[in-house]
Design an enzyme around this catalytic site. Structure first.
Site, PDB file in Angstrom:
ATOM      1  N   ARG A 271      33.852  34.362 -44.581  1.00 43.00           N
ATOM      2  CA  ARG A 271      33.077  33.790 -42.415  1.00 43.00           C
ATOM      3  C   ARG A 271      34.303  32.931 -41.992  1.00 43.00           C
ATOM      4  NH1 ARG A 271      28.331  28.968 -42.438  1.00 43.00           N
ATOM      5  NH2 ARG A 271      30.272  27.547 -44.478  1.00 43.00           N
ATOM      6  N   CYS A 275      41.480  35.127 -36.031  1.00 44.42           N
ATOM      7  CA  CYS A 275      43.038  35.013 -35.262  1.00 44.42           C
ATOM      8  C   CYS A 275      42.853  34.312 -33.715  1.00 44.42           C
ATOM      9  CB  CYS A 275      44.118  36.102 -35.275  1.00 44.42           C
ATOM     10  SG  CYS A 275      45.212  35.361 -34.026  1.00 44.42           S
ATOM     11  N   ASN A 309      30.803  27.742 -35.261  1.00 45.47           N
ATOM     12  CA  ASN A 309      30.311  26.884 -36.761  1.00 45.47           C
ATOM     13  C   ASN A 309      31.334  26.639 -36.692  1.00 45.47           C
ATOM     14  OD1 ASN A 309      28.732  26.385 -38.321  1.00 45.47           O
ATOM     15  ND2 ASN A 309      29.301  26.804 -39.258  1.00 45.47           N
ATOM     16  N   GLU A 310      31.459  24.685 -36.336  1.00 40.71           N
ATOM     17  CA  GLU A 310      32.587  24.218 -37.360  1.00 40.71           C
ATOM     18  C   GLU A 310      33.859  24.764 -37.357  1.00 40.71           C
ATOM     19  OE1 GLU A 310      31.023  23.902 -41.781  1.00 40.71           O
ATOM     20  OE2 GLU A 310      29.768  21.708 -41.134  1.00 40.71           O
ATOM     21  N   CYS A 316      46.328  30.776 -38.159  1.00 35.71           N
ATOM     22  CA  CYS A 316      46.563  32.257 -38.837  1.00 35.71           C
ATOM     23  C   CYS A 316      48.419  31.933 -38.189  1.00 35.71           C
ATOM     24  CB  CYS A 316      45.868  33.020 -37.395  1.00 35.71           C
ATOM     25  SG  CYS A 316      46.342  34.784 -37.369  1.00 35.71           S
ATOM     26  N   CYS A 321      50.120  34.524 -33.367  1.00 33.43           N
ATOM     27  CA  CYS A 321      50.013  33.236 -33.418  1.00 33.43           C
ATOM     28  C   CYS A 321      51.512  32.648 -33.330  1.00 33.43           C
ATOM     29  CB  CYS A 321      49.482  32.177 -34.557  1.00 33.43           C
ATOM     30  SG  CYS A 321      47.552  33.262 -34.244  1.00 33.43           S
ATOM     31  N   GLU A 466      23.481  19.238 -38.472  1.00 28.05           N
ATOM     32  CA  GLU A 466      23.268  20.175 -39.868  1.00 28.05           C
ATOM     33  C   GLU A 466      23.054  18.566 -40.598  1.00 28.05           C
ATOM     34  OE1 GLU A 466      26.010  23.450 -41.951  1.00 28.05           O
ATOM     35  OE2 GLU A 466      26.018  23.836 -40.115  1.00 28.05           O
TER      36      GLU A 466
HETATM   37  C1  GLA Z   1      28.208  24.588 -42.938  1.00 24.83           C
HETATM   38  C2  GLA Z   1      28.053  25.194 -42.712  1.00 24.83           C
HETATM   39  C3  GLA Z   1      26.268  25.968 -42.969  1.00 24.83           C
HETATM   40  C4  GLA Z   1      26.630  25.872 -43.977  1.00 24.83           C
HETATM   41  C5  GLA Z   1      26.487  24.689 -45.001  1.00 24.83           C
HETATM   42  C6  GLA Z   1      26.385  24.662 -46.480  1.00 24.83           C
HETATM   43  O1  GLA Z   1      28.024  22.779 -42.997  1.00 24.83           O
HETATM   44  O2  GLA Z   1      28.487  25.213 -40.644  1.00 24.83           O
HETATM   45  O3  GLA Z   1      26.312  27.095 -41.382  1.00 24.83           O
HETATM   46  O4  GLA Z   1      26.898  27.098 -44.630  1.00 24.83           O
HETATM   47  O5  GLA Z   1      27.638  24.045 -44.268  1.00 24.83           O
HETATM   48  O6  GLA Z   1      27.353  25.719 -47.487  1.00 24.83           O
END
Ligand code: GLA
Length: 827
Positions: A271, A275, A309-310, A316, A321, A466
């Site tokens: 995941r 790019c 997400n994060e 890239c 780029c 999280e």
């Molecule tokens: C990160 C991600 C989550 C999950 C956790 C645990 O923090 O944001 O989606 O993958 O790691 O691996």
């Protein structure tokens, strides 16, 4: 004047509505984005006329003037924004007829998908006059005027998460209904509610479920899940799912995958592989975010959005780029002469004679890169990440301005300058996994990360999106299981440091995929285990504490200054193998925490006013602005602590030609003509009391000009020379520590010397594994005492206090059972 006509035809090529406004310059870019970004508008549009300032559309690789750049920018914006059924071409305009008239239209945006265009509900809608009017008013104005954005821009008005969540302390879990049989949903919601939960994050990896085929959307399953959750008093933040693009998107546009330093695309199967500059990926992003926003903008159970997400990795290295980096350099330096001078490219004869020659810091022989280029590339990637986030933020602000927007950051992660990434967000959320460390009694790691997250948005309260809900692991379990009480302790730690929301990752451990070993609160069997019980206990307690916590903030007089430029420069040239910038932060941080101080984290652009003490470890890269700010802070009475390798580089990552510590020499009252990087020798530092402390990593040999010597080196040819100095400057003073101590005691002694009194009247350092932190409201303290160890501990607070959880009075000598937490207020 060049005229670019944007012609967006329906699949059957019959125009529905003509729109021919003329817009100029930057506004054209905004207008173009706004016009093309929405499938509804594009489908309803015949031709929008975009007027740009120059007569040529340049090749992106060619040398460009500033005005050319505006055109290129517009072209790229159009290209990136166009829905997939359109292709945007560049066309040279016909020569101006000399009578000031615009050339005739050239079709720049036309359908490439001659097959059936997926019938989205919005395509049947015609553009209405009101929308047209809004477009004309300008997309930027729309964004700037949305209430949430206005809130972000007014520092005095801080986002209040409890108000946002309808008066409840945000408490919940990351939930993936799509992973479980629908028959389980109601039972899950019941168990959440029973655990005091009122919040979930949903959908952040469910792109394929929401858009199973290009332009075909299905939100029915998510609507049903929301209905079940909402019925149990649980509201949601929806994640935009762009961290996990569907396999069909890679199959159709293989170039969306990021490219590594060796020129190889990462393969599909994990995941976060995209790019940031890829036009197809940006178009796909706009499409899914727009569709989600349109569908959920008025949903009472959806209170906000988490972007992606994060965000951060990987950078890239593909041609798109590279061209973007070249444009970025060009916009920063304006001329190649200026760039060559700033980067010192004469070294090894790396002088660039065309913008297109500039490389990325990819896999070179011996991994050798010009450090100035490498630092600029870090900045470029950080800005590109922010731009990508902003692309999504802007869509959401425009379509659903009442819902709040956040992103889940990663604490100490430094691939991105979080203080900049946070700017477009309403509040920061982050992912807190304290179990990455083995020693759970060492609370400084997560503590510092919480404080850095708070500092990245001007000390505004945040939430944990999280929060560790179980043992971590992917292909194997990492670390050891924590006692159930620690899950409660870590939640309270987050709150003590300014979290107004806790959301556990994840509700239940997955049966499938890479994260089968990453525990949620429940395991796959849904048994209400010990983790669930402690989470439920915490949830009930937080319900009782909400009124007390609401509106309280963290107050500190001590701060650490984090310099993203210095951190990056040390990544590029780590100095010596044992150097670690973050470890330096933690060593000072730990000492002040042990002494009972709250600690804030500042960034170079933060407001330094109001602090008594700022510690700026290894301030390697310093520009004149930062040097000036620090000088004023000290002049105004502040105490500044600088440590080894400060003032070495200018903002271009070029070594100063002034005597070290360069621009900080006057302030520190020392000069440094010699230093000794880590060697096998044993080094010690002796203080005036005759205490000797081991030292390591690096030894700056200090020559005081005006400063007094506080401690000296004990060994080697520079034995007796200054290792630590203090200089009085204006109303304040500057301490320079020329080395890193190999003993916590040295830092504790230094902390007590620098800030002898905490706000908490502690007469000695806290017991090991016990944390004290506080929030304030209306001048009153809410004190959190947390015991991370498996034995009972006693803390002497100097006064008896009220226990907000039990209602009892706690004596001045507070007894803390193993893994327990006390929340205390003045009687
Ligand atoms: C990160 C991600 C989550 C999950 C956790 C645990 O923090 O944001 O989606 O993958 O790691 O691996």
């Amino acid at each position: 004047m060049a005229v670019i006509n944007l012609r967006a035809l329906q699949a059957d090529h019959r125009p529905r509505l003509a729109l021919s406004d003329e817009v100029h310059g930057l506004d054209a870019v905004a207008r173009a984005q706004d016009t093309v970004v929405s499938g509804r508008r594009a489908a309803a549009l015949d031709a929008a006329r975009i007027v740009l300032p120059l007569g040529r559309m340049p090749e992106t690789s060619r040398s460009e003037s500033g005005a050319d750049r505006a055109e290129t920018g517009c072209y790229l914006a159009l290209r990136d924004a166009a829905p997939p059924q359109f292709r945007v071409d560049r066309r040279l305009p016909r020569p101006n007829n000399g009578r000031g008239k615009s050339p005739k239209s050239a079709s720049l945006c036309r359908p490439v998908n001659q097959g059936r265009v997926v019938n989205r509900p919005e395509e049947s809608e015609m553009i209405n006059p009101k929308v047209k009017c809004l477009i004309a008013a300008g997309w930027f104005a729309l964004v700037a005027c949305s209430p949430a954005y206005a809130q972000e821009r007014t520092p005095a008005k801080r986002f209040n998460l409890v108000e946002w969540n309808g008066g409840k302390f945000v408490y919940g879990a990351d939930y993936y209904p799509e992973h479980w049989d629908e028959s389980q949903w109601a039972k899950d919601a019941e168990m959440m509610q029973a655990a005091g939960m009122n919040f979930v994050r949903l959908a952040e990896f469910a792109w394929v479920k929401m858009e199973p085929a290009e332009g075909k959307f299905d939100f029915a399953w998510l609507d049903r899940a929301l209905k079940v959750l909402n019925a149990h008093g649980i509201k949601a933040v929806l994640g935009t799912p762009t961290a996990s693009p569907p396999a069909w998107l890679y199959a159709k546009y293989p170039d969306i995958a990021a490219m590594d330093e060796n020129g190889v695309h990462y393969r599909y199967g994990s995941r976060g592989n995209f790019c940031l500059h890829n036009p197809s990926f940006n178009a796909a992003t706009r499409r899914i975010v727009t569709a989600m926003a349109e569908h959920y903008k008025n949903h009472p159970g959806v209170i906000g959005w988490q972007i992606d997400n994060e965000l951060g990795d990987p950078a890239c290295y593909d041609a798109v780029c590279r061209a973007a980096f070249q444009r970025w350099c060009r916009s920063k330096y304006k001329s190649l002469d200026a760039l060559n001078k700033a980067w010192g490219t004469i070294f090894w004869g790396h002088t660039y004679l065309a913008w297109s020659e500039i490389p990325l810091p990819w896999n070179t022989l011996g991994k050798a890169h010009n450090p100035s280029l490498a630092l600029d590339h870090r900045r470029f990637h950080s800005e590109a990440t922010r731009d990508y986030l902003k692309l999504q933020v802007d869509i959401l602000r425009r379509i659903s301005p009442k819902q709040a927007i956040t992103h889940n950051l990663m604490g100490m992660y430094d691939g991105v300058d979080y203080s900049r990434l946070a700017e477009p967000l309403d509040f920061i959320a982050w992912d807190n996994y304290p179990m990455f460390g083995e020693n759970y009694a060492n609370y400084f790691g997560p503590g510092l990360a919480h404080d850095l997250m708070r500092g990245a948005k001007n000390n505004q309260n945040f939430m944990v999106m999280e929060e560790q809900g179980g043992l971590p692991g992917w292909s194997e379990f990492w670390g050891r299981q924590a006692a159930p009480g620690l899950y409660r302790a870590w939640a309270y730690q987050a709150i003590a440091h300014g979290a107004d929301g806790i959301c556990y990752f994840r509700w239940r451990t997955s049966r499938y995929g890479t994260e089968q070993y990453w525990q949620g609160i429940l395991d796959q069997d849904s048994y209400p285990n010990a983790r669930y019980q402690i989470v439920a206990q915490t949830g009930k307690e937080l319900g009782r504490l909400t009124d007390l916590l609401k509106g309280s903030t963290v107050a500190s007089k001590v701060a650490l200054l984090v310099s993203p430029d210095s951190r990056w420069a040390f990544h590029i040239q780590p100095l010596v193998k044992d150097f670690d910038y973050n470890r330096q932060l933690s060593l000072y941080y730990g000492a002040f925490r042990r002494a009972g101080h709250n600690v804030d984290v500042l960034f170079p652009q933060s407001d330094f006013a109001g602090y008594k003490l700022i510690v700026a470890p290894s301030l390697f890269v310093v520009d004149t602005k930062l040097a000036g700010k620090l000088t004023n802070f000290v002049k105004d009475g502040g105490t500044l602590v600088l440590t080894y390798r400060s003032g070495v580089k200018d903002e271009n990552n070029v070594v100063t030609n002034r005597t070290l510590p360069g621009p900080l020499a006057e302030l520190t009252g020392i000069v440094i003509h010699d230093f000794d990087p880590q060697t096998d020798q044993k080094q010690e530092v002796e203080d005036p009391q005759g205490d000797r402390y081991p030292a390591k990593v690096w030894f700056d040999i200090l020559d005081p000009t005006f400063a007094e010597t506080l401690a000296t080196y004990g060994n080697s040819y520079y034995a007796g020379k200054a290792a630590v100095t203090r200089n009085h400057f204006g109303g304040g003073s500057v301490i320079y520590v020329g080395t890193e101590f190999a003993s916590e005691d040295a830092y504790s002694k230094l902390a007590r010397y620098l800030a002898p009194r905490t706000d908490m009247r502690l007469d000695s350092d806290l017991p090991e594994g016990v944390e004290l932190a506080w929030r304030e409201k209306g001048g009153k303290k809410i004190v959190f005492l947390i015991n991370y160890t498996e034995k009972s501990q006693t803390v002497s607070l100097g006064e008896s206090m009220q226990n907000a959880l039990t209602g009892n009075v706690e004596p001045a000598q507070v007894e803390l059972p193993a893994f327990d937490v006390k929340v205390l207020t003045a009687k």
